[in-house]
Design a protein around this motif. Structure first.
Motif, PDB file in Angstrom:
ATOM      1  N   ARG A 215      71.153  22.292  63.313  1.00  0.00           N
ATOM      2  CA  ARG A 215      70.302  23.103  62.892  1.00  0.00           C
ATOM      3  C   ARG A 215      70.093  23.711  61.587  1.00  0.00           C
ATOM      4  NH1 ARG A 215      70.899  27.654  67.768  1.00  0.00           N
ATOM      5  NH2 ARG A 215      70.526  26.119  69.657  1.00  0.00           N
TER       6      ARG A 215
ATOM      7  N   PRO B  52      66.406  31.091  69.308  1.00  0.00           N
ATOM      8  CA  PRO B  52      66.455  29.854  70.209  1.00  0.00           C
ATOM      9  C   PRO B  52      65.385  28.912  69.899  1.00  0.00           C
ATOM     10  CG  PRO B  52      66.493  31.826  71.587  1.00  0.00           C
ATOM     11  CD  PRO B  52      66.109  32.323  70.068  1.00  0.00           C
TER      12      PRO B  52
ATOM     13  N   ARG C 259      64.673  24.285  70.040  1.00  0.00           N
ATOM     14  CA  ARG C 259      64.794  22.894  70.724  1.00  0.00           C
ATOM     15  C   ARG C 259      64.255  21.991  69.645  1.00  0.00           C
ATOM     16  NH1 ARG C 259      61.384  24.491  75.148  1.00  0.00           N
ATOM     17  NH2 ARG C 259      59.140  24.641  74.408  1.00  0.00           N
TER      18      ARG C 259
ATOM     19  N   THR D  79      61.777  28.062  71.626  1.00  0.00           N
ATOM     20  CA  THR D  79      61.871  27.720  73.051  1.00  0.00           C
ATOM     21  C   THR D  79      61.165  29.027  73.825  1.00  0.00           C
ATOM     22  OG1 THR D  79      64.038  28.729  73.271  1.00  0.00           O
ATOM     23  CG2 THR D  79      63.847  26.335  72.630  1.00  0.00           C
TER      24      THR D  79
ATOM     25  N   ASP E 114      63.004  30.790  75.697  1.00  0.00           N
ATOM     26  CA  ASP E 114      64.255  31.940  75.294  1.00  0.00           C
ATOM     27  C   ASP E 114      63.779  32.930  73.815  1.00  0.00           C
ATOM     28  OD1 ASP E 114      65.448  31.639  77.419  1.00  0.00           O
ATOM     29  OD2 ASP E 114      67.434  30.526  76.307  1.00  0.00           O
TER      30      ASP E 114
ATOM     31  N   GLU F  58      71.568  33.713  75.955  1.00  0.00           N
ATOM     32  CA  GLU F  58      72.465  33.049  75.409  1.00  0.00           C
ATOM     33  C   GLU F  58      72.417  32.062  74.370  1.00  0.00           C
ATOM     34  OE1 GLU F  58      75.470  31.426  78.336  1.00  0.00           O
ATOM     35  OE2 GLU F  58      75.356  33.161  79.593  1.00  0.00           O
ATOM     36  N   SER F  59      71.266  31.419  74.494  1.00  0.00           N
ATOM     37  CA  SER F  59      70.920  30.474  73.204  1.00  0.00           C
ATOM     38  C   SER F  59      70.458  31.155  71.841  1.00  0.00           C
ATOM     39  CB  SER F  59      69.760  29.445  73.719  1.00  0.00           C
ATOM     40  OG  SER F  59      68.449  30.363  74.005  1.00  0.00           O
TER      41      SER F  59
ATOM     42  N   GLU G 236      72.624  32.978  70.378  1.00  0.00           N
ATOM     43  CA  GLU G 236      74.160  32.895  69.724  1.00  0.00           C
ATOM     44  C   GLU G 236      74.522  34.389  69.043  1.00  0.00           C
ATOM     45  OE1 GLU G 236      73.963  29.550  67.321  1.00  0.00           O
ATOM     46  OE2 GLU G 236      74.106  28.254  69.143  1.00  0.00           O
TER      47      GLU G 236
END
Length: 567
Positions: free
Chosen positions: A77, A382, A384, A393, A395, A544-545, A547
């Motif tokens: 990332r 979040p 991908r 995403t 999220d 949760e993604s 962080e």
């Protein structure tokens, strides 16, 4: 997401739909600009590309590579370079009003237009106490427009080249000023940059053809285009922006007297090939400032697995520590320290006209400093992988919604009471057959196309229930996660509520907005089929993604990769 486009305007993306071309991408070498291990390598034309710039050969590499389909096994990332310092500039602001009377401080501050796009996002509705949240976009520029910036971050060939917004993060201050949320966006996030117009020379930058990297938005007329891009993506109204460059990182760290950071072993961020930030620290906690602080923020080689995710973690630790220093360090009560902080902060900033004076910055800093560190939550959008790039995403939309609705990301908001019946509108609703309603199909999502016929179906429902002036509006295809009814002025609030009640749409989904000219119902992705609307249950948890990291965590210590330790 909350992006609108004219019907029929589709975007073709991906390696299968766009002609491929090689891209020259700037290397990283932990200098906070590129990534020599695939973080931002090549891309298809349809997905956009970074502008090629050579970097300092001692730490950086320039690579040319065509993007391949599918995720890269070691894809990292892209971190946000100046996370700690730029937010600290905002948090510190111009603390110490007694020492900020010098006129030349106002002259230090550079300013630019807030929003260069055509579309606007309505400001949030005030809460019951009349308070509204505050959203500030913080931008870290990789500009090489001075000798100092060249020395700190790049080769001489890059002098005067188009800057990129290599750090972008949204700072959200809650309406009641009890909590703060920070959302970072990776610099290589793929999105659509809207049309932007440079107010200085009138140059028009057309909307991007397909998706491009978000960091390119700064080169489309200035920071106001980054603001327009964020608003287009998130649907979040942005009140201000603050931008800082390489030199600002060093000067601010020096001004506060250093920021404590921790490593769990001796570290030297330099490999046999010369890659690395050059950071050298002994095991334990140490205050870093100046170029050493910049090295900490750049370091990838030597932290954990060497990924950008590890670098982001180090930056978040630095930010937490910086905030605590600004709030607790007694040395900042020194007049000389305060004067220096004021000088460095104002000289490092470019801001919108709403923050173009010492007084305005001081007022903003006071607002932000009301939040205790334990109520500050830092997150990463979040995402991908899309080849060597990333995209938001589902999220991410959840995270954006929480910010839009002013819901604390730390989960510590007071328990919500059931929605009370709203106060009757000042202007009661007209008879049903006299209420004009436009119905739009906003069912499109990033994963699903527009559900056909929804505007016509819901229009039919309204006509059947007596709203004979309801019409479907096919001219635009917005994207709304939830069905919403908007009205432009107080005299139409009663009409909008009446329409909502007839369809079983909750009063909380009736919003005042200057973006519409009359009562407008947008059928959202939560009503893609059927004739009965069922409001979705709210999930107000931070994904949760994202962080999430709490601002009061003072125990964090970066793990050092054994290959980069010394004795």
């Amino acid at each position: 997401m909350t992006r609108s486009r004219v019907q029929g305007e589709d975007t073709q993306e991906g390696a299968t739909d766009a002609s491929e071309r090689a891209e020259t991408v700037r290397g990283d070498g932990d200098n906070g600009v590129g990534d020599t291990e695939g973080s931002t390598k090549g891309s298809t034309e349809g997905e956009g590309s970074a502008e090629g710039r050579p970097e300092d050969e001692t730490e950086d590499e320039t690579e040319t590579e065509e993007e391949t389909e599918g995720p890269r096994p070691r894809r990292r990332r892209r971190v946000l370079r100046w996370t700690a310092v730029v937010l600290a500039v905002v948090l510190a602001g111009t603390a110490g009003a007694g020492y900020l009377y010098y006129e030349h401080l106002n002259d230090n501050i550079k300013q630019d237009a807030l929003n260069l796009g055509d579309s606007k996002v309505a400001a949030p509705t005030p809460n019951a106490a009349g308070q509204t949240p505050l959203n500030i976009l913080v931008i870290g520029s990789d500009a090489r427009d001075s000798e100092e910036n060249q020395h700190l971050g790049g080769a001489r060939e890059t002098f005067g080249s188009t800057p990129l917004a290599d750090v972008q993060m949204l700072v959200h201050l809650s309406a009641d000023r009890s909590n703060m949320s920070v959302v970072s966006m990776p610099r290589d996030t793929l999105l659509e940059i809207p049309k932007c117009t440079d107010p200085d020379d009138g140059e028009v930058y057309p909307a991007s053809e397909g998706r491009v990297m978000t960091n390119q938005s700064l080169g489309h007329g200035g920071p106001g285009c980054a603001v327009a891009t964020w608003q287009e993506l998130t649907g979040i109204h942005i009140d201000h922006f603050v931008m800082v460059d390489f030199a600002g990182v060093v000067s601010m760290a020096d001004a506060v007297g250093g920021v404590p950071v921790c490593v769990d072993a001796n570290i030297h961020s330099r490999d046999s090939g010369g890659h690395g930030s050059g950071l050298k620290l002994a095991k334990g906690t140490h205050p870093v400032k100046g170029e050493q602080a910049l090295q900490w923020l750049r370091t990838r080689y030597g932290f954990e697995d060497g990924s950008d995710l590890a670098r982001a973690k180090a930056q978040h630790m630095y930010l937490n520590s910086m905030v605590r220093v600004l709030r607790e360090n007694a040395t900042l009560s020194s007049p000389n320290k305060l004067r220096r902080l004021a000088e460095e902060a104002t000289a490092a900033l470019t801001v919108d006209p709403g923050l173009d004076s010492v007084k305005k910055l001081y007022d903003l800093s006071n607002e932000l400093r009301r939040v205790k560190p334990e109520r500050i939550t830092m997150t990463t959008m979040p995402n991908r992988y899309v080849g060597a790039r990333v995209e938001p995403t589902e999220d991410a939309e959840q995270l954006f919604r929480l910010v839009r609705e002013d819901i604390a990301l730390d989960g510590r908001d007071a328990k919500k009471k059931p929605d009370a019946e709203p106060e009757p509108p000042a202007d009661p609703a007209a008879p049903d057959d006299e209420i004009a309603v436009q119905v739009r199909n906003g069912t499109r999502t990033d994963e699903l196309g527009t559900a056909p016929g929804r505007a016509n179906t819901v229009t039919g429902l309204l006509v059947d229930r007596g709203f004979t002036k309801a019409v479907a509006d096919p001219s635009v295809l917005p994207s709304e996660g939830r069905t919403v009814i908007r009205y432009p002025s107080a005299d139409l609030e009663g009409d909008a509520r009446r329409v909502a009640k007839s369809l079983g749409i909750p009063a909380s989904s009736v919003k005042r907005s200057t973006d519409v000219s009359g009562v407008t119902l947008v059928v959202g992705a939560d009503w893609r089929e059927g004739t009965a609307y069922k409001a979705p249950e709210s999930d107000d948890r931070t994904p949760e993604s994202a962080e999430a990291l709490n601002g009061a965590d003072d125990s964090a210590c970066m793990h050092v990769n054994p290959a980069f330790t010394w004795s």
